[in-house]
Design an enzyme around this catalytic site. Sequence first.
Site, PDB file in Angstrom:
ATOM      1  N   GLU A  72      -7.781   4.170  -6.674  1.00 20.41           N
ATOM      2  CA  GLU A  72      -8.539   3.898  -5.456  1.00 20.41           C
ATOM      3  C   GLU A  72     -10.040   4.064  -5.698  1.00 20.41           C
ATOM      4  OE1 GLU A  72      -8.884   2.249  -3.196  1.00 20.41           O
ATOM      5  OE2 GLU A  72      -8.418   3.046  -1.221  1.00 20.41           O
ATOM      6  N   ARG A 109       0.261   9.246  -5.101  1.00 18.39           N
ATOM      7  CA  ARG A 109       0.783   8.584  -3.898  1.00 18.39           C
ATOM      8  C   ARG A 109       1.370   7.201  -4.188  1.00 18.39           C
ATOM      9  NH1 ARG A 109      -4.753   9.308  -3.827  1.00 18.39           N
ATOM     10  NH2 ARG A 109      -6.189   7.705  -3.038  1.00 18.39           N
ATOM     11  N   ASN A 160      -4.280  11.107   4.421  1.00 13.29           N
ATOM     12  CA  ASN A 160      -4.333  10.065   5.457  1.00 13.29           C
ATOM     13  C   ASN A 160      -4.229  10.706   6.842  1.00 13.29           C
ATOM     14  OD1 ASN A 160      -2.309   7.705   3.564  1.00 13.29           O
ATOM     15  ND2 ASN A 160      -4.527   7.903   3.675  1.00 13.29           N
ATOM     16  N   ARG A 192       0.873  -1.189   0.000  1.00 10.80           N
ATOM     17  CA  ARG A 192       0.000   0.000   0.000  1.00 10.80           C
ATOM     18  C   ARG A 192       0.904   1.232   0.000  1.00 10.80           C
ATOM     19  NH1 ARG A 192      -4.015   2.093   4.734  1.00 10.80           N
ATOM     20  NH2 ARG A 192      -4.694   3.972   3.636  1.00 10.80           N
ATOM     21  N   HIS A 193       0.474   2.293  -0.681  1.00 11.18           N
ATOM     22  CA  HIS A 193       1.298   3.515  -0.740  1.00 11.18           C
ATOM     23  C   HIS A 193       1.594   4.030   0.671  1.00 11.18           C
ATOM     24  CE1 HIS A 193      -2.062   6.050   0.498  1.00 11.18           C
ATOM     25  NE2 HIS A 193      -2.819   5.293  -0.283  1.00 11.18           N
ATOM     26  N   HIS A 237      -3.756   0.847  -3.237  1.00 11.87           N
ATOM     27  CA  HIS A 237      -4.441   1.616  -2.191  1.00 11.87           C
ATOM     28  C   HIS A 237      -5.169   0.660  -1.245  1.00 11.87           C
ATOM     29  CE1 HIS A 237      -4.117   5.341  -4.679  1.00 11.87           C
ATOM     30  NE2 HIS A 237      -4.082   4.431  -5.645  1.00 11.87           N
TER      31      HIS A 237
HETATM   32  O1  F6P Z   1      -8.396   6.589   3.444  1.00 13.99           O
HETATM   33  C1  F6P Z   1      -7.677   6.064   2.411  1.00 13.99           C
HETATM   34  C2  F6P Z   1      -8.533   5.336   1.412  1.00 13.99           C
HETATM   35  O2  F6P Z   1      -7.712   4.775   0.464  1.00 13.99           O
HETATM   36  C3  F6P Z   1      -9.600   6.229   0.740  1.00 13.99           C
HETATM   37  O3  F6P Z   1      -9.157   6.962  -0.362  1.00 13.99           O
HETATM   38  C4  F6P Z   1     -10.681   5.244   0.396  1.00 13.99           C
HETATM   39  O4  F6P Z   1     -11.921   5.841   0.162  1.00 13.99           O
HETATM   40  C5  F6P Z   1     -10.643   4.368   1.612  1.00 13.99           C
HETATM   41  O5  F6P Z   1      -9.294   4.309   2.045  1.00 13.99           O
HETATM   42  C6  F6P Z   1     -11.142   2.966   1.377  1.00 13.99           C
HETATM   43  O6  F6P Z   1     -11.298   2.285   2.609  1.00 13.99           O
HETATM   44  P1  F6P Z   1     -12.763   2.028   3.204  1.00 13.99           P
HETATM   45  O7  F6P Z   1     -13.479   1.264   2.153  1.00 13.99           O
HETATM   46  O8  F6P Z   1     -12.484   1.226   4.441  1.00 13.99           O
HETATM   47  O9  F6P Z   1     -13.425   3.318   3.471  1.00 13.99           O
END
Ligand code: F6P
Length: 437
Positions: A319, A294, A253, A246-247, A388
């Site tokens: 992502e 990223r 973040n 993962r980046h 991601h």
């Molecule tokens: O927060 C980082 C991230 O990669 C967001 O860009 C993305 O929406 C999310 O994580 C995905 O994780 P989850 O589905 O748990 O919200």
Amino acid sequence: MLQFRQIRHRDFPGHLETPRGIVFSATKDLLPMDDKLVIAMVGLPARGKSTMAWKIARTLEFDDVRVRIFNNGELRRKLTRENTSSPEFFSPRNPTGVEFREKCARINRELAHSYLENDGQVAIIDASNVTRHRRRMIEETFPNIPIFFIECVNVDEEANEACMEHKVSLKEFSHLSPAEAFDSFFKRIAHYESIYEPLHDERNRILVDSFEGCILQERISDVVPYYDRIRDIITTRIVKNLYLVRHGETYFNLEDRIGGDSDLTEKGLAQAQALADYFTDVSIPIIFTSNHKRTMQTASPIAARQKECSIIALPEFNEIHAGICEGMTYQEIREKMPQIANARNRNKYGYVYPEGEGYVTMEKRVHRGLKKVFYLNNYNENIMIVGHRAVNRMILSDFVFRPKEEVPYIYMPQNRYYHLQIDPHKKHFELKPFMKV
Ligand code: F6P
């Protein structure tokens, strides 16, 4: 000494109508040890032949079958210091080029012959073999050994283009500009196309879509040793080492914001550097990323520490798009759009963000991204993907079964990576640290 047992169709009257002639058990102690086979690859350049040859060889070797690949292109590059990448060299109307390539083909047939005369069991002739004449020469060289032709095609234009783009970035074309290299490779393929005669009356042949990893046609007239095994290998994904990373940490973040195209923080850059140090001694010829900064900023230092490494950005690994929630924090979503937070909470896998995506809608594109990875990766043993949180969860679930409702909760930290190893004998995955927290 390993034992083997041949089971002929007369032992199984119900199977008499099939043309395969022989059935082997897939267990190690039943594999044949004495049967000889020539596999001849067929197809245009950049259609996945070498990857397929490699996959078959590596897996059969694991079954204790003695197998060797005889690659005409590699021999050509070894036999001459001259640069043979110019399209004219591949023109069927260029007698010097034709003679030289025929010579390479002949030497490889002879090498394969003496390999099988000695203790070799399977010789794979990895070349385009697009003309009947070339295939007849193979048949004449091995009159007493079954020959199995594997023709590789790929009708996915986008994957073909991506593959060509990658090929022209390699050393063979380094003396040309990207546009010239593309043009040169395109013309080379056109020369092969102009003389291409698809498989037709060869006794044992199989037509494979190498991008989709599926068999389109097959005809088997002789007893072809290892046939069922090879068929199995063709349609199975084999991963020697897949490093799923993962980046590193981003500014988004830090604030718990989702989506966007944020840069890495100092800590994120340090994580990328730590990855670069950690993987220094592991050869990674290609790193696949998404189109987001990223992932590329994480991949760059890793690539810089490798001897030779290219970064290929695939939009399929972008992502999850959070639609109207892009750039918001989870807290803001809970406060301003509680209906979204609640609905997602109830069914995280099936929920689709308004004007955006959900895990459920990412399934197809991530799967397609993986197909591209395996198509573009050639036969490199190590693959790295820098993705991601959500995308990596989907990638992981493509290899390791997890009930769908659990996929959006798979742990995907930024200071560890997943190491996957998959072949027909085993499936292994492990979460490993590359730096201290
Ligand atoms: O927060 C980082 C991230 O990669 C967001 O860009 C993305 O929406 C999310 O994580 C995905 O994780 P989850 O589905 O748990 O919200």
